[in-house]
Motif scaffolding. Structure first.
Motif, PDB file in Angstrom:
ATOM      1  N   SER A 127      -2.134 -16.220  -8.377  1.00 46.19           N
ATOM      2  CA  SER A 127      -1.118 -17.168  -7.906  1.00 46.19           C
ATOM      3  C   SER A 127       0.259 -16.515  -7.782  1.00 46.19           C
ATOM      4  N   ILE A 128       0.286 -15.215  -7.524  1.00 46.69           N
ATOM      5  CA  ILE A 128       1.557 -14.486  -7.368  1.00 46.69           C
ATOM      6  C   ILE A 128       1.860 -14.279  -5.885  1.00 46.69           C
ATOM      7  N   GLU A 129       3.047 -14.694  -5.487  1.00 46.65           N
ATOM      8  CA  GLU A 129       3.563 -14.441  -4.139  1.00 46.65           C
ATOM      9  C   GLU A 129       4.420 -13.180  -4.215  1.00 46.65           C
ATOM     10  N   ILE A 130       4.241 -12.279  -3.267  1.00 44.46           N
ATOM     11  CA  ILE A 130       4.960 -11.004  -3.284  1.00 44.46           C
ATOM     12  C   ILE A 130       5.947 -10.971  -2.121  1.00 44.46           C
ATOM     13  N   SER A 131       7.161 -10.507  -2.394  1.00 44.08           N
ATOM     14  CA  SER A 131       8.213 -10.497  -1.374  1.00 44.08           C
ATOM     15  C   SER A 131       7.808  -9.642  -0.175  1.00 44.08           C
ATOM     16  N   GLU A 132       8.418  -9.923   0.958  1.00 44.41           N
ATOM     17  CA  GLU A 132       8.141  -9.197   2.195  1.00 44.41           C
ATOM     18  C   GLU A 132       8.627  -7.751   2.086  1.00 44.41           C
ATOM     19  N   ALA A 133       7.939  -6.866   2.765  1.00 44.59           N
ATOM     20  CA  ALA A 133       8.264  -5.441   2.728  1.00 44.59           C
ATOM     21  C   ALA A 133       9.332  -5.099   3.762  1.00 44.59           C
ATOM     22  N   GLU A 134      10.116  -4.059   3.444  1.00 48.14           N
ATOM     23  CA  GLU A 134      11.163  -3.623   4.355  1.00 48.14           C
ATOM     24  C   GLU A 134      10.863  -2.291   5.030  1.00 48.14           C
ATOM     25  N   ASN A 135       9.822  -1.575   4.561  1.00 47.62           N
ATOM     26  CA  ASN A 135       9.438  -0.318   5.201  1.00 47.62           C
ATOM     27  C   ASN A 135       7.940  -0.088   5.016  1.00 47.62           C
ATOM     28  N   ARG A 136       7.426   0.963   5.626  1.00 51.23           N
ATOM     29  CA  ARG A 136       5.989   1.196   5.630  1.00 51.23           C
ATOM     30  C   ARG A 136       5.421   1.452   4.234  1.00 51.23           C
ATOM     31  N   VAL A 137       6.115   2.234   3.417  1.00 51.87           N
ATOM     32  CA  VAL A 137       5.618   2.540   2.079  1.00 51.87           C
ATOM     33  C   VAL A 137       5.640   1.286   1.205  1.00 51.87           C
ATOM     34  N   GLU A 138       6.694   0.505   1.318  1.00 49.28           N
ATOM     35  CA  GLU A 138       6.752  -0.751   0.571  1.00 49.28           C
ATOM     36  C   GLU A 138       5.626  -1.686   1.007  1.00 49.28           C
ATOM     37  N   GLN A 139       5.289  -1.669   2.289  1.00 51.05           N
ATOM     38  CA  GLN A 139       4.179  -2.483   2.780  1.00 51.05           C
ATOM     39  C   GLN A 139       2.851  -2.016   2.180  1.00 51.05           C
ATOM     40  N   GLU A 140       2.680  -0.705   2.014  1.00 53.82           N
ATOM     41  CA  GLU A 140       1.469  -0.179   1.377  1.00 53.82           C
ATOM     42  C   GLU A 140       1.367  -0.656  -0.074  1.00 53.82           C
ATOM     43  N   VAL A 141       2.478  -0.614  -0.795  1.00 50.04           N
ATOM     44  CA  VAL A 141       2.487  -1.094  -2.183  1.00 50.04           C
ATOM     45  C   VAL A 141       2.183  -2.590  -2.214  1.00 50.04           C
ATOM     46  N   ARG A 142       2.827  -3.335  -1.327  1.00 50.61           N
ATOM     47  CA  ARG A 142       2.624  -4.787  -1.268  1.00 50.61           C
ATOM     48  C   ARG A 142       1.169  -5.129  -0.965  1.00 50.61           C
ATOM     49  N   ASN A 143       0.570  -4.466   0.032  1.00 45.41           N
ATOM     50  CA  ASN A 143      -0.827  -4.748   0.387  1.00 45.41           C
ATOM     51  C   ASN A 143      -1.764  -4.459  -0.785  1.00 45.41           C
ATOM     52  N   ALA A 144      -1.539  -3.329  -1.461  1.00 45.72           N
ATOM     53  CA  ALA A 144      -2.383  -2.982  -2.602  1.00 45.72           C
ATOM     54  C   ALA A 144      -2.205  -3.992  -3.736  1.00 45.72           C
ATOM     55  N   LEU A 145      -0.982  -4.443  -3.966  1.00 48.70           N
ATOM     56  CA  LEU A 145      -0.738  -5.444  -5.004  1.00 48.70           C
ATOM     57  C   LEU A 145      -1.416  -6.773  -4.675  1.00 48.70           C
TER      58      LEU A 145
ATOM     59  N   GLU B 255       2.188   9.547   0.668  1.00 47.21           N
ATOM     60  CA  GLU B 255       2.870   8.264   0.459  1.00 47.21           C
ATOM     61  C   GLU B 255       1.867   7.160   0.162  1.00 47.21           C
ATOM     62  N   ASN B 256       0.756   7.143   0.899  1.00 47.18           N
ATOM     63  CA  ASN B 256      -0.272   6.118   0.682  1.00 47.18           C
ATOM     64  C   ASN B 256      -0.888   6.230  -0.712  1.00 47.18           C
ATOM     65  N   ARG B 257      -1.178   7.461  -1.143  1.00 45.85           N
ATOM     66  CA  ARG B 257      -1.761   7.657  -2.475  1.00 45.85           C
ATOM     67  C   ARG B 257      -0.798   7.225  -3.572  1.00 45.85           C
ATOM     68  N   ALA B 258       0.461   7.618  -3.436  1.00 44.92           N
ATOM     69  CA  ALA B 258       1.463   7.241  -4.438  1.00 44.92           C
ATOM     70  C   ALA B 258       1.691   5.729  -4.439  1.00 44.92           C
ATOM     71  N   ALA B 259       1.680   5.110  -3.265  1.00 50.21           N
ATOM     72  CA  ALA B 259       1.863   3.655  -3.178  1.00 50.21           C
ATOM     73  C   ALA B 259       0.724   2.917  -3.870  1.00 50.21           C
ATOM     74  N   LYS B 260      -0.493   3.373  -3.668  1.00 44.38           N
ATOM     75  CA  LYS B 260      -1.643   2.733  -4.310  1.00 44.38           C
ATOM     76  C   LYS B 260      -1.581   2.895  -5.826  1.00 44.38           C
ATOM     77  N   GLU B 261      -1.229   4.085  -6.290  1.00 46.83           N
ATOM     78  CA  GLU B 261      -1.113   4.315  -7.732  1.00 46.83           C
ATOM     79  C   GLU B 261      -0.013   3.446  -8.335  1.00 46.83           C
ATOM     80  N   LEU B 262       1.107   3.342  -7.627  1.00 44.23           N
ATOM     81  CA  LEU B 262       2.213   2.516  -8.092  1.00 44.23           C
ATOM     82  C   LEU B 262       1.797   1.052  -8.178  1.00 44.23           C
ATOM     83  N   ALA B 263       1.057   0.573  -7.198  1.00 48.25           N
ATOM     84  CA  ALA B 263       0.578  -0.812  -7.216  1.00 48.25           C
ATOM     85  C   ALA B 263      -0.338  -1.060  -8.407  1.00 48.25           C
ATOM     86  N   GLU B 264      -1.180  -0.099  -8.742  1.00 51.26           N
ATOM     87  CA  GLU B 264      -2.077  -0.256  -9.887  1.00 51.26           C
ATOM     88  C   GLU B 264      -1.288  -0.320 -11.195  1.00 51.26           C
ATOM     89  N   ILE B 265      -0.250   0.484 -11.307  1.00 50.15           N
ATOM     90  CA  ILE B 265       0.587   0.468 -12.517  1.00 50.15           C
ATOM     91  C   ILE B 265       1.308  -0.874 -12.644  1.00 50.15           C
TER      92      ILE B 265
END
Length: 182
Positions: A49-67, A161-171
């Motif tokens: 039930s968590i809403e995640i804010s909109e992304a402002e760049n491609r890497v942030e979008q990768e983190v958001r999608n993974a989250l 960038e994609n690998r780091a974004a996915k790892e960051l989302a997991e953390i």
């Protein structure tokens, strides 16, 4: 009972007494799995039930999608969110090893390897009250090799960038799950 018998009794009873005290102390400890209530329990429901804010760049979008995938279990964004996650992601690419060999005539040192650093500030709040549940700052690093071909170099940076974004989302997901599981 003689004095030597009393001393022997004390020495034999010491390990038993130490064991009883240790078990008593450990009885107060509580270790439980993060998702102890199962995949459909309260922690999983809160994460979904968590809403995640909109992304402002491609890497942030990768983190958001993974989250979104990690918190909802692949079901997508919630219709009626109970929580809001404000996410601010930045990223940086840096060369760490430089090739000093003079293969060509220009005097530039070309980095042969590097790293991608992706950082995020996040703040999880209750949607109804705006009360902060969990806030934090996390970083993930991906190592990359920079080939000579320009397209391959661009692709290596994007993959890093994609690998780091996915790892960051997991953390971040683990941080949030721990906070909601309390």
């Amino acid at each position: 009972m003689s004095l030597s018998d009393k001393a022997g009794f004390r020495l034999r009873s010491f390990p038993v007494l130490a064991g009883v005290l240790l078990l008593t102390a450990l009885g107060g400890c509580q270790v439980r799995p993060l998702y102890s209530d199962g995949p459909t329990g309260s922690t999983a429901t809160a994460l979904a039930s968590i809403e995640i804010s909109e992304a402002e760049n491609r890497v942030e979008q990768e983190v958001r999608n993974a989250l979104i995938f990690l918190t909802s279990g692949g079901k997508g964004e919630p219709v009626n969110p109970q929580y809001h996650l404000a996410l601010n992601v930045s990223h940086r690419t840096m060369g760490v090893l430089y090739d000093n060999t003079d293969d060509d005539d220009d005097d530039d040192d070309d980095p042969g390897a590097g790293r991608i650093v992706v950082k995020a500030d996040y703040n999880l709040t209750k949607a109804a009250t705006g009360e902060t549940v969990k806030a934090g700052y996390r970083t993930a690093v991906a190592l990359v090799d920079f080939p000579q071909q320009e397209f391959a170099k661009v692709r290596a940076v994007r993959d890093g960038e994609n690998r780091a974004a996915k790892e960051l989302a997991e953390i971040i997901s683990a941080d949030i799950a721990a906070a909601l599981g309390r």
